[in-house]
Design a protein around this motif. Structure first.
Motif, PDB file in Angstrom:
ATOM      1  N   ARG A 161      55.004  33.675  48.214  1.00 31.12           N
ATOM      2  CA  ARG A 161      53.944  34.638  48.515  1.00 31.12           C
ATOM      3  C   ARG A 161      52.906  34.030  49.432  1.00 31.12           C
ATOM      4  N   ILE A 163      48.835  33.954  50.283  1.00 33.47           N
ATOM      5  CA  ILE A 163      47.485  34.250  49.798  1.00 33.47           C
ATOM      6  C   ILE A 163      46.555  34.303  51.007  1.00 33.47           C
ATOM      7  N   THR A 182      47.065  38.946  48.171  1.00 31.96           N
ATOM      8  CA  THR A 182      48.280  38.137  48.041  1.00 31.96           C
ATOM      9  C   THR A 182      49.505  39.031  48.151  1.00 31.96           C
ATOM     10  N   ASN A 191      53.724  36.621  40.464  1.00 35.71           N
ATOM     11  CA  ASN A 191      52.486  36.090  41.031  1.00 35.71           C
ATOM     12  C   ASN A 191      51.856  35.130  40.027  1.00 35.71           C
ATOM     13  N   THR A 192      51.146  34.153  40.577  1.00 32.67           N
ATOM     14  CA  THR A 192      50.282  33.276  39.779  1.00 32.67           C
ATOM     15  C   THR A 192      51.019  32.649  38.584  1.00 32.67           C
ATOM     16  N   HIS A 196      47.117  30.302  35.064  1.00 32.65           N
ATOM     17  CA  HIS A 196      45.889  29.523  34.838  1.00 32.65           C
ATOM     18  C   HIS A 196      44.823  30.413  34.200  1.00 32.65           C
ATOM     19  N   HIS A 198      40.259  30.379  34.216  1.00 30.23           N
ATOM     20  CA  HIS A 198      39.059  29.688  34.708  1.00 30.23           C
ATOM     21  C   HIS A 198      37.898  30.203  33.875  1.00 30.23           C
ATOM     22  N   ARG A 201      34.919  31.779  35.656  1.00 30.62           N
ATOM     23  CA  ARG A 201      34.921  33.016  36.447  1.00 30.62           C
ATOM     24  C   ARG A 201      35.779  34.056  35.760  1.00 30.62           C
ATOM     25  N   GLU A 203      38.102  37.673  36.635  1.00 31.16           N
ATOM     26  CA  GLU A 203      38.884  38.085  37.803  1.00 31.16           C
ATOM     27  C   GLU A 203      39.456  39.484  37.580  1.00 31.16           C
ATOM     28  N   TYR A 205      42.577  42.000  39.135  1.00 30.82           N
ATOM     29  CA  TYR A 205      43.729  42.154  40.019  1.00 30.82           C
ATOM     30  C   TYR A 205      43.946  43.634  40.274  1.00 30.82           C
ATOM     31  N   HIS A 245      46.109  35.470  33.982  1.00 30.55           N
ATOM     32  CA  HIS A 245      46.320  36.665  34.803  1.00 30.55           C
ATOM     33  C   HIS A 245      47.461  36.312  35.737  1.00 30.55           C
ATOM     34  N   PHE A 255      48.886  42.398  45.912  1.00 26.38           N
ATOM     35  CA  PHE A 255      47.696  42.643  45.091  1.00 26.38           C
ATOM     36  C   PHE A 255      46.457  42.031  45.713  1.00 26.38           C
ATOM     37  N   TRP A 257      42.892  40.228  44.665  1.00 26.80           N
ATOM     38  CA  TRP A 257      42.177  39.552  43.573  1.00 26.80           C
ATOM     39  C   TRP A 257      40.702  39.483  43.944  1.00 26.80           C
ATOM     40  N   MET A 259      36.945  37.765  42.278  1.00 25.92           N
ATOM     41  CA  MET A 259      36.362  36.947  41.210  1.00 25.92           C
ATOM     42  C   MET A 259      34.849  36.930  41.318  1.00 25.92           C
ATOM     43  N   PHE A 266      37.797  27.945  44.806  1.00 25.69           N
ATOM     44  CA  PHE A 266      39.065  28.656  44.588  1.00 25.69           C
ATOM     45  C   PHE A 266      40.051  27.835  43.760  1.00 25.69           C
ATOM     46  N   MET A 269      40.918  25.693  38.801  1.00 24.37           N
ATOM     47  CA  MET A 269      41.677  26.465  37.812  1.00 24.37           C
ATOM     48  C   MET A 269      42.140  25.521  36.713  1.00 24.37           C
TER      49      MET A 269
END
Ligand code: D54
Ligand code: ZN
Length: 278
Positions: A161, A163, A182, A191-192, A196, A198, A201, A203, A205, A245, A255, A257, A259, A266, A269
């Motif tokens: 993918r 980003i 992304t 995805n992702t 992770h 964080h 933060r 988020e 999607y 997520h 998608f 994202w 935050m 960034f 994470m």
């Protein structure tokens, strides 16, 4: 305005499908000739869409009372990415042409924000995130070329993918908002992942670029207590700071994202190894 309260992980893990969807899923982002608005108590992010057809749409005209301010962006900043046809956003009289997959950051203090489509046959679809702001940074248009694309993942793990980081400190200054897009390559579904959290933060999607038969199983929950929400085209999911997520589609998708929270780093994470997921 649809208000979503903050939610504790101990509460969230007791919810059934309907309740999970009510708390975390935003089912309708775009409505003809209107703006939609979901207000989350988590970092006070506001999420929605604007889809002007025949007429222009001015955002936030009715929310001053609910927000306790005299106009929408009195104490907020706004990030918009257009996933539809060509459109314009006019900020206090200054018109920005925002084409497909172009974006606009609007700094705190802008009073009058008017959205329009160039053609009602192929309307603009402006997805937005909006966050509390402490100062004014300049309003700025961002194109995909500014968004420093980064391709990662592997077909073998079905997560190849790209980003695109539209609103990050390297591209422009914001108070706290970060946003990007992304895109998964054909045949890639995850995805992702590895996933992770964080703590610092939250988020959101927003999944799109999907046909009617496609859905994404969006993974959420604490790493040791995972749940999923089935998401369809042009729906968004709120992710509290304690939640992973990540998602897997029945076909590729794209998608956005967004935050808000403590920092704008960034890469900051807390990665979760697959062996540790439950
Ligand atoms: O904190 C960063 C966000 O979760 C996303 O940017 C991750 C993402 O787009 C991806 O891995 O595909
Ligand atoms: Zn994240």
């Amino acid at each position: 305005m649809d208000v979503r309260q903050s939610i504790h992980s101990e509460h969230a893990k007791q919810l059934d499908t309907t309740q999970l969807r009510r708390e975390f899923l935003i089912e309708k982002i775009f409505e003809a000739d209107q703006y939609t608005m979901v207000y989350s108590h988590i970092d006070r992010i506001i999420v929605g869409g604007v889809m002007p057809l025949a007429q222009t749409v001015t955002i936030g005209t009715e929310v001053g009372k609910q927000l306790g301010v005299s106009y929408f962006l009195e104490r907020r900043e706004l990030g918009v990415i257009n996933i539809g046809g060509a459109g314009t956003i006019t900020v206090d009289g200054q018109c920005y042409e925002i084409g497909t997959e172009e974006a606009l950051y609007v700094g705190k203090g802008a009073r009058d924000i008017v959205f329009a489509s160039v053609s009602a046959d192929k309307p603009a679809r402006f997805y937005y995130n909006c966050a509390p702001a402490h100062t004014t940074y300049p309003t700025k248009k961002i194109t995909p070329a500014d968004a420093s694309p980064q391709t990662l993942g592997d077909p073998a793990t079905s997560n190849r993918r790209t980003i695109n980081k539209y609103m990050v400190p390297d591209v422009l200054q914001t108070c706290q908002l970060s946003m990007g897009l992304t895109r998964l390559e054909e045949g890639n579904l995850w995805n992702t992942m590895p996933c992770h959290t964080h703590e610092r933060r939250m988020e959101v999607y927003f999944y799109f670029d999907m046909d009617e038969d496609t859905c994404v199983f969006h993974m959420m929950g604490q790493p040791q207590e995972t749940r999923h929400i089935v998401v369809r085209n042009e729906q968004a999911v709120i992710s509290p700071s304690w939640s992973i997520h990540s998602g897997v589609g029945t076909r590729r998708y794209t998608f956005i994202w967004g935050m808000v929270g403590e920092n704008q780093v960034f890469d900051d994470m807390d990665h979760v190894a697959a062996q540790d997921l439950r």
